[in-house]
Scaffold this motif. Structure first.
Motif, PDB file in Angstrom:
ATOM      1  N   GLY A  70     -22.904 -20.028 -13.683  1.00  0.00           N
ATOM      2  CA  GLY A  70     -24.013 -21.016 -13.044  1.00  0.00           C
ATOM      3  C   GLY A  70     -23.484 -22.443 -13.252  1.00  0.00           C
ATOM      4  O   GLY A  70     -24.089 -23.275 -12.670  1.00  0.00           O
ATOM      5  N   CYS A  71     -22.826 -22.660 -14.430  1.00  0.00           N
ATOM      6  CA  CYS A  71     -22.484 -24.199 -14.814  1.00  0.00           C
ATOM      7  C   CYS A  71     -21.327 -24.501 -13.956  1.00  0.00           C
ATOM      8  O   CYS A  71     -20.721 -25.894 -14.229  1.00  0.00           O
ATOM      9  CB  CYS A  71     -22.078 -24.007 -16.348  1.00  0.00           C
ATOM     10  N   GLY A  72     -20.657 -23.895 -13.215  1.00  0.00           N
ATOM     11  CA  GLY A  72     -19.706 -24.186 -12.351  1.00  0.00           C
ATOM     12  C   GLY A  72     -18.228 -23.743 -12.864  1.00  0.00           C
ATOM     13  O   GLY A  72     -17.202 -24.509 -12.762  1.00  0.00           O
ATOM     14  N   VAL A  73     -18.293 -23.000 -13.994  1.00  0.00           N
ATOM     15  CA  VAL A  73     -16.777 -22.530 -14.632  1.00  0.00           C
ATOM     16  C   VAL A  73     -16.444 -21.422 -13.842  1.00  0.00           C
ATOM     17  O   VAL A  73     -17.037 -20.398 -13.648  1.00  0.00           O
ATOM     18  CB  VAL A  73     -17.090 -22.449 -16.125  1.00  0.00           C
ATOM     19  N   ILE A  93     -23.582 -14.043 -20.788  1.00  0.00           N
ATOM     20  CA  ILE A  93     -22.748 -15.051 -21.322  1.00  0.00           C
ATOM     21  C   ILE A  93     -22.032 -15.554 -19.874  1.00  0.00           C
ATOM     22  O   ILE A  93     -21.794 -16.679 -19.588  1.00  0.00           O
ATOM     23  CB  ILE A  93     -21.747 -14.802 -22.389  1.00  0.00           C
ATOM     24  N   VAL A  94     -21.290 -14.570 -19.279  1.00  0.00           N
ATOM     25  CA  VAL A  94     -20.733 -14.748 -18.013  1.00  0.00           C
ATOM     26  C   VAL A  94     -21.274 -15.677 -16.791  1.00  0.00           C
ATOM     27  O   VAL A  94     -20.977 -16.318 -16.144  1.00  0.00           O
ATOM     28  CB  VAL A  94     -19.774 -13.326 -17.926  1.00  0.00           C
ATOM     29  N   GLY A  95     -22.659 -14.718 -16.602  1.00  0.00           N
ATOM     30  CA  GLY A  95     -23.275 -15.286 -15.747  1.00  0.00           C
ATOM     31  C   GLY A  95     -23.773 -16.776 -15.768  1.00  0.00           C
ATOM     32  O   GLY A  95     -23.737 -17.684 -14.847  1.00  0.00           O
ATOM     33  N   GLU A  96     -24.204 -17.277 -17.159  1.00  0.00           N
ATOM     34  CA  GLU A  96     -24.476 -18.548 -17.301  1.00  0.00           C
ATOM     35  C   GLU A  96     -23.295 -19.505 -17.324  1.00  0.00           C
ATOM     36  O   GLU A  96     -23.359 -20.646 -16.643  1.00  0.00           O
ATOM     37  CB  GLU A  96     -24.967 -18.713 -18.676  1.00  0.00           C
ATOM     38  N   THR A 111     -28.971 -20.045 -24.765  1.00  0.00           N
ATOM     39  CA  THR A 111     -28.063 -20.594 -23.997  1.00  0.00           C
ATOM     40  C   THR A 111     -26.522 -20.118 -24.663  1.00  0.00           C
ATOM     41  O   THR A 111     -26.219 -19.924 -25.772  1.00  0.00           O
ATOM     42  CB  THR A 111     -27.983 -22.208 -24.136  1.00  0.00           C
ATOM     43  N   GLY A 112     -25.528 -20.364 -23.851  1.00  0.00           N
ATOM     44  CA  GLY A 112     -24.107 -20.109 -24.191  1.00  0.00           C
ATOM     45  C   GLY A 112     -23.648 -20.944 -25.293  1.00  0.00           C
ATOM     46  O   GLY A 112     -23.999 -22.038 -25.234  1.00  0.00           O
ATOM     47  N   ASN A 123     -17.948 -24.025 -24.200  1.00  0.00           N
ATOM     48  CA  ASN A 123     -18.693 -25.232 -24.255  1.00  0.00           C
ATOM     49  C   ASN A 123     -17.776 -26.349 -23.739  1.00  0.00           C
ATOM     50  O   ASN A 123     -18.277 -27.252 -22.969  1.00  0.00           O
ATOM     51  CB  ASN A 123     -19.173 -25.708 -25.435  1.00  0.00           C
ATOM     52  N   GLY A 124     -16.401 -26.333 -23.960  1.00  0.00           N
ATOM     53  CA  GLY A 124     -15.438 -27.205 -23.498  1.00  0.00           C
ATOM     54  C   GLY A 124     -15.279 -27.222 -21.917  1.00  0.00           C
ATOM     55  O   GLY A 124     -15.172 -28.080 -21.502  1.00  0.00           O
ATOM     56  N   ALA A 125     -15.177 -25.831 -21.433  1.00  0.00           N
ATOM     57  CA  ALA A 125     -15.016 -25.761 -20.016  1.00  0.00           C
ATOM     58  C   ALA A 125     -16.529 -26.213 -19.217  1.00  0.00           C
ATOM     59  O   ALA A 125     -16.348 -26.718 -18.179  1.00  0.00           O
ATOM     60  CB  ALA A 125     -15.085 -24.158 -19.807  1.00  0.00           C
ATOM     61  N   VAL A 126     -17.596 -25.891 -19.810  1.00  0.00           N
ATOM     62  CA  VAL A 126     -18.807 -26.546 -19.240  1.00  0.00           C
ATOM     63  C   VAL A 126     -18.765 -28.059 -19.347  1.00  0.00           C
ATOM     64  O   VAL A 126     -19.181 -28.752 -18.243  1.00  0.00           O
ATOM     65  CB  VAL A 126     -19.986 -26.004 -20.026  1.00  0.00           C
TER      66      VAL A 126
END
Length: 313
Positions: A78-81, A72-75, A38-39, A45-48
């Motif tokens: 996918g988290c809405g960032v 990294i960028v794709g995940e 996971t990223g 992580n703050g952004a997610v």
């Protein structure tokens, strides 16, 4: 309430997480009970966290142009960032970590960061910072954090610094630019020279006009306001995994500040989010959403955070 816009600036990496019974104390081979990919990274992580708690989160960061960077960028997307300003550096290698988490939830981390990865922040669109409600910077890309914090101050945007341990003097150089400098306990001790967190906060307060605070794990969150010590007790949970808990605290705190919450209320929301994350294995994968955090706070017997000065004995 309008959706708060949060800009996060710093590092994004990929965590390889292994669940083990015990962290080895000598050279050996250990077989993991579980594995997660996971990223990670404080700013990422703050952004997610901000996104999962209902904010509109953007990340300004660098990764390599390798396969790891693509993951990294794709995940994150996918988290809405918003990752439109995560730059892929030609020839660069993306950051990775190997994380061992034992049966008590404690962790051992080996991290790689490409020291040749481009640090020049001149491509960042500093003029757009005024479009955000709050800026969260980590200390892993200090050249960018400094110019962003300064630009945010010039444009009247509130800033939060994730003041964690570094191998250089980044924290000391950056705290004077931030409205809120929230330290980890080890980083605060290193900068102040004392393990007494109350005394340490007063020492570092001399270096900034902003608010200084410290996350204390099971002991909660403390900060200075007008020279007086305030505290937010920790939520008591059964800890499974502490990985990313500090990042979650900072992301939730920044979002709360961007929403206009007072320091005490922001600290309580952030403490709840971090505590819930600790009950779930897998680093970023365990970050809760806003409904879960609010339900957790409503059902908790934890005292409300104090805006009243307290004495530490």
């Amino acid at each position: 309430m309008n959706q708060a816009k949060v800009l996060c600036v710093g590092v994004a990496v990929l965590d390889n997480i292994f669940a083990v019974e015990q962290i080895p104390r000598e050279p050996t081979k250990v077989f993991a009970k579980s594995f997660g990919l996971t990223g990670g990274g404080p700013a990422a992580n703050g952004a997610v966290t901000a996104a999962r708690l209902g904010g509109a989160a953007s990340l300004w960061a660098r990764v390599g142009d390798d396969a790891v960077g693509q993951i990294i960028v794709g995940e994150l997307a996918g988290c809405g960032v918003d990752v439109s300003l995560v730059r892929r550096i030609p020839g660069g290698r993306s950051g990775v970590s190997s994380v061992l988490i034992d049966s008590e939830g404690d962790r051992f981390i080996t991290a790689f960061a490409d020291r040749t990865l481009q640090t020049d922040p001149s491509w960042l669109p500093l003029e757009t910072i005024r479009d955000y409600d709050v800026v969260l910077c980590d200390v892993r890309w200090p050249a960018a954090s400094q110019v962003v914090l300064q630009a945010a101050r010039d444009q009247g945007v509130t800033t939060v610094l994730d003041a964690d341990l570094t191998s250089d003097d980044a924290v000391e150089r950056l705290i004077g630019f931030a409205d809120y400098s929230i330290f980890s306990a080890p980083a605060l001790e290193r900068l102040s020279g004392t393990p007494d967190f109350a005394a340490a906060l007063r020492i570092v307060q001399e270096q900034t006009s902003g608010i200084v605070g410290v996350t204390l794990g099971e002991e909660g969150f403390a900060w200075l306001a007008e020279g007086e010590l305030r505290a937010c007790p920790a939520f008591r949970v059964a800890t499974v995994d502490t990985l990313a808990a500090g990042d979650v605290f900072h992301g939730a705190f920044a979002l709360a500040v961007g929403e206009g919450l007072a320091t005490a209320d922001a600290g309580r929301l952030a403490s709840a989010a971090a505590a819930l994350k600790c009950t779930r294995w897998g680093g970023r994968a365990g970050i809760p959403n806003r409904t879960e955090v609010e339900q957790f706070m409503a059902s908790s017997s934890q005292p409300v955070a104090s805006e009243t000065p307290i004495k530490i004995t």
